[in-house]
Design a protein around this motif. Structure first.
Motif, PDB file in Angstrom:
ATOM      1  N   PHE A   1      79.430 -23.551  40.738  1.00 54.28           N
ATOM      2  CA  PHE A   1      80.149 -24.721  40.239  1.00 54.28           C
ATOM      3  C   PHE A   1      80.649 -24.474  38.821  1.00 54.28           C
ATOM      4  O   PHE A   1      81.776 -24.861  38.479  1.00 54.28           O
ATOM      5  CB  PHE A   1      79.254 -25.957  40.288  1.00 54.28           C
ATOM      6  CG  PHE A   1      79.935 -27.194  39.786  1.00 54.28           C
ATOM      7  CD1 PHE A   1      80.915 -27.815  40.546  1.00 54.28           C
ATOM      8  CD2 PHE A   1      79.609 -27.734  38.556  1.00 54.28           C
ATOM      9  CE1 PHE A   1      81.558 -28.950  40.087  1.00 54.28           C
ATOM     10  CE2 PHE A   1      80.241 -28.869  38.084  1.00 54.28           C
ATOM     11  CZ  PHE A   1      81.219 -29.476  38.852  1.00 54.28           C
ATOM     12  N   ILE A   2      79.837 -23.842  37.994  1.00 52.97           N
ATOM     13  CA  ILE A   2      80.263 -23.497  36.629  1.00 52.97           C
ATOM     14  C   ILE A   2      81.473 -22.573  36.691  1.00 52.97           C
ATOM     15  O   ILE A   2      82.441 -22.765  35.956  1.00 52.97           O
ATOM     16  CB  ILE A   2      79.100 -22.866  35.838  1.00 52.97           C
ATOM     17  CG1 ILE A   2      78.023 -23.916  35.561  1.00 52.97           C
ATOM     18  CG2 ILE A   2      79.595 -22.247  34.534  1.00 52.97           C
ATOM     19  CD1 ILE A   2      76.733 -23.350  35.016  1.00 52.97           C
ATOM     20  N   TRP A   3      81.433 -21.602  37.572  1.00 60.55           N
ATOM     21  CA  TRP A   3      82.583 -20.712  37.714  1.00 60.55           C
ATOM     22  C   TRP A   3      83.804 -21.455  38.245  1.00 60.55           C
ATOM     23  O   TRP A   3      84.932 -21.145  37.884  1.00 60.55           O
ATOM     24  CB  TRP A   3      82.251 -19.543  38.619  1.00 60.55           C
ATOM     25  CG  TRP A   3      81.283 -18.568  38.024  1.00 60.55           C
ATOM     26  CD1 TRP A   3      80.992 -18.393  36.704  1.00 60.55           C
ATOM     27  CD2 TRP A   3      80.480 -17.630  38.717  1.00 60.55           C
ATOM     28  NE1 TRP A   3      80.052 -17.418  36.536  1.00 60.55           N
ATOM     29  CE2 TRP A   3      79.725 -16.924  37.766  1.00 60.55           C
ATOM     30  CE3 TRP A   3      80.311 -17.322  40.057  1.00 60.55           C
ATOM     31  CZ2 TRP A   3      78.839 -15.920  38.104  1.00 60.55           C
ATOM     32  CZ3 TRP A   3      79.422 -16.326  40.393  1.00 60.55           C
ATOM     33  CH2 TRP A   3      78.695 -15.628  39.429  1.00 60.55           C
ATOM     34  N   ASP A   4      83.594 -22.437  39.128  1.00 56.95           N
ATOM     35  CA  ASP A   4      84.716 -23.214  39.658  1.00 56.95           C
ATOM     36  C   ASP A   4      85.413 -24.033  38.589  1.00 56.95           C
ATOM     37  O   ASP A   4      86.589 -24.371  38.741  1.00 56.95           O
ATOM     38  CB  ASP A   4      84.252 -24.135  40.784  1.00 56.95           C
ATOM     39  CG  ASP A   4      83.909 -23.389  42.063  1.00 56.95           C
ATOM     40  OD1 ASP A   4      84.313 -22.210  42.180  1.00 56.95           O
ATOM     41  OD2 ASP A   4      83.238 -23.973  42.935  1.00 56.95           O
ATOM     42  N   THR A   5      84.685 -24.376  37.531  1.00 54.78           N
ATOM     43  CA  THR A   5      85.314 -25.117  36.435  1.00 54.78           C
ATOM     44  C   THR A   5      86.106 -24.199  35.513  1.00 54.78           C
ATOM     45  O   THR A   5      86.758 -24.682  34.592  1.00 54.78           O
ATOM     46  CB  THR A   5      84.269 -25.877  35.605  1.00 54.78           C
ATOM     47  OG1 THR A   5      83.385 -24.944  34.983  1.00 54.78           O
ATOM     48  CG2 THR A   5      83.500 -26.862  36.460  1.00 54.78           C
ATOM     49  N   GLY A   6      86.037 -22.892  35.745  1.00 57.45           N
ATOM     50  CA  GLY A   6      86.786 -21.935  34.933  1.00 57.45           C
ATOM     51  C   GLY A   6      86.005 -21.389  33.753  1.00 57.45           C
ATOM     52  O   GLY A   6      86.574 -20.741  32.880  1.00 57.45           O
ATOM     53  N   HIS A   7      84.716 -21.624  33.722  1.00 59.37           N
ATOM     54  CA  HIS A   7      83.878 -21.163  32.613  1.00 59.37           C
ATOM     55  C   HIS A   7      82.910 -20.087  33.102  1.00 59.37           C
ATOM     56  O   HIS A   7      82.647 -19.957  34.286  1.00 59.37           O
ATOM     57  CB  HIS A   7      83.089 -22.328  32.019  1.00 59.37           C
ATOM     58  CG  HIS A   7      83.946 -23.424  31.503  1.00 59.37           C
ATOM     59  ND1 HIS A   7      84.807 -23.274  30.446  1.00 59.37           N
ATOM     60  CD2 HIS A   7      84.095 -24.703  31.912  1.00 59.37           C
ATOM     61  CE1 HIS A   7      85.441 -24.402  30.212  1.00 59.37           C
ATOM     62  NE2 HIS A   7      85.027 -25.293  31.105  1.00 59.37           N
ATOM     63  N   GLY A   8      82.363 -19.353  32.144  1.00 57.63           N
ATOM     64  CA  GLY A   8      81.304 -18.402  32.452  1.00 57.63           C
ATOM     65  C   GLY A   8      81.754 -17.088  33.047  1.00 57.63           C
ATOM     66  O   GLY A   8      80.973 -16.440  33.741  1.00 57.63           O
ATOM     67  N   TYR A   9      82.990 -16.671  32.778  1.00 55.85           N
ATOM     68  CA  TYR A   9      83.485 -15.425  33.356  1.00 55.85           C
ATOM     69  C   TYR A   9      83.267 -14.206  32.461  1.00 55.85           C
ATOM     70  O   TYR A   9      83.532 -13.088  32.887  1.00 55.85           O
ATOM     71  CB  TYR A   9      84.968 -15.534  33.701  1.00 55.85           C
ATOM     72  CG  TYR A   9      85.227 -16.352  34.936  1.00 55.85           C
ATOM     73  CD1 TYR A   9      84.702 -15.969  36.164  1.00 55.85           C
ATOM     74  CD2 TYR A   9      85.979 -17.509  34.883  1.00 55.85           C
ATOM     75  CE1 TYR A   9      84.922 -16.716  37.298  1.00 55.85           C
ATOM     76  CE2 TYR A   9      86.213 -18.259  36.014  1.00 55.85           C
ATOM     77  CZ  TYR A   9      85.688 -17.855  37.223  1.00 55.85           C
ATOM     78  OH  TYR A   9      85.906 -18.603  38.343  1.00 55.85           O
ATOM     79  N   ALA A  10      82.793 -14.399  31.249  1.00 53.63           N
ATOM     80  CA  ALA A  10      82.468 -13.256  30.400  1.00 53.63           C
ATOM     81  C   ALA A  10      81.304 -12.499  31.051  1.00 53.63           C
ATOM     82  O   ALA A  10      80.401 -13.109  31.636  1.00 53.63           O
ATOM     83  CB  ALA A  10      82.082 -13.723  29.001  1.00 53.63           C
ATOM     84  N   LEU A  11      81.343 -11.183  30.977  1.00 53.06           N
ATOM     85  CA  LEU A  11      80.330 -10.384  31.681  1.00 53.06           C
ATOM     86  C   LEU A  11      78.910 -10.718  31.242  1.00 53.06           C
ATOM     87  O   LEU A  11      77.996 -10.758  32.064  1.00 53.06           O
ATOM     88  CB  LEU A  11      80.612  -8.900  31.475  1.00 53.06           C
ATOM     89  CG  LEU A  11      81.874  -8.376  32.167  1.00 53.06           C
ATOM     90  CD1 LEU A  11      82.073  -6.899  31.875  1.00 53.06           C
ATOM     91  CD2 LEU A  11      81.810  -8.623  33.660  1.00 53.06           C
ATOM     92  N   GLU A  12      78.728 -10.994  29.957  1.00 53.78           N
ATOM     93  CA  GLU A  12      77.393 -11.352  29.480  1.00 53.78           C
ATOM     94  C   GLU A  12      76.946 -12.679  30.081  1.00 53.78           C
ATOM     95  O   GLU A  12      75.788 -12.857  30.444  1.00 53.78           O
ATOM     96  CB  GLU A  12      77.366 -11.451  27.949  1.00 53.78           C
ATOM     97  CG  GLU A  12      77.688 -10.155  27.243  1.00 53.78           C
ATOM     98  CD  GLU A  12      79.189  -9.909  27.103  1.00 53.78           C
ATOM     99  OE1 GLU A  12      79.990 -10.871  27.200  1.00 53.78           O
ATOM    100  OE2 GLU A  12      79.570  -8.742  26.933  1.00 53.78           O
TER     101      GLU A  12
END
Length: 141
Positions: free
Chosen positions: A97-108
């Motif tokens: 869900f966090i990824w679906d909002t467009g956040h959290g794509y940095a590798l770390e």
């Protein structure tokens, strides 16, 4: 033409595919696979929950029979596994869900969320079952 024939016999200078001894699976790939596996396991576990509910609706004898099977150590292992699968799938769903909002794509952040999914599910399972066993005097219901 002579150059083309000379190159046919020689080995191309390109990297080889990594072998299983070399390849290290990233944590986000592993957690994605485990998320799918726990989703499938929840189907089976939900049948178990339905059996307990049907037994409870059928009367005290049926309910006592089902819970006696679940109170035995293999039944407790199944219940603990179902709890972990449920919590892991929940945490994986929040991660997606966090990824679906467009956040959290940095590798770390991807790695942090993946390790967090595993840490949350394991810790919450231990806390829930610690509480259950503490309140019931060491025997699961």
């Amino acid at each position: 033409m002579a150059d083309a024939n000379a190159k046919r016999g020689s080995q191309a200078a390109r990297p080889l595919s990594p072998h299983l001894q070399i390849y290290k699976m990233p944590i986000n790939m592993l957690m994605s696979i485990v998320h799918r596996i726990t989703g499938g396991a929840l189907y089976v576990g939900t049948i178990l929950v339905a059996c307990v509910l049907v037994a409870a609706a059928s009367g005290a004898d049926a309910y006592n029979t089902v819970t006696s099977w679940l109170a035995w150590w293999p039944g407790q292992i199944v219940l603990i596994g179902y709890t972990w699968a449920l919590l892991h799938h929940l945490a994986g769903g929040v991660r997606h869900f966090i990824w679906d909002t467009g956040h959290g794509y940095a590798l770390e952040t991807v790695d942090l969320l993946s390790w967090g999914t595993l840490a949350f599910s394991a810790t919450a399972t231990v806390l829930i079952w610690g509480y259950v066993l503490l309140c019931t005097g060491g025997a699961a219901p």
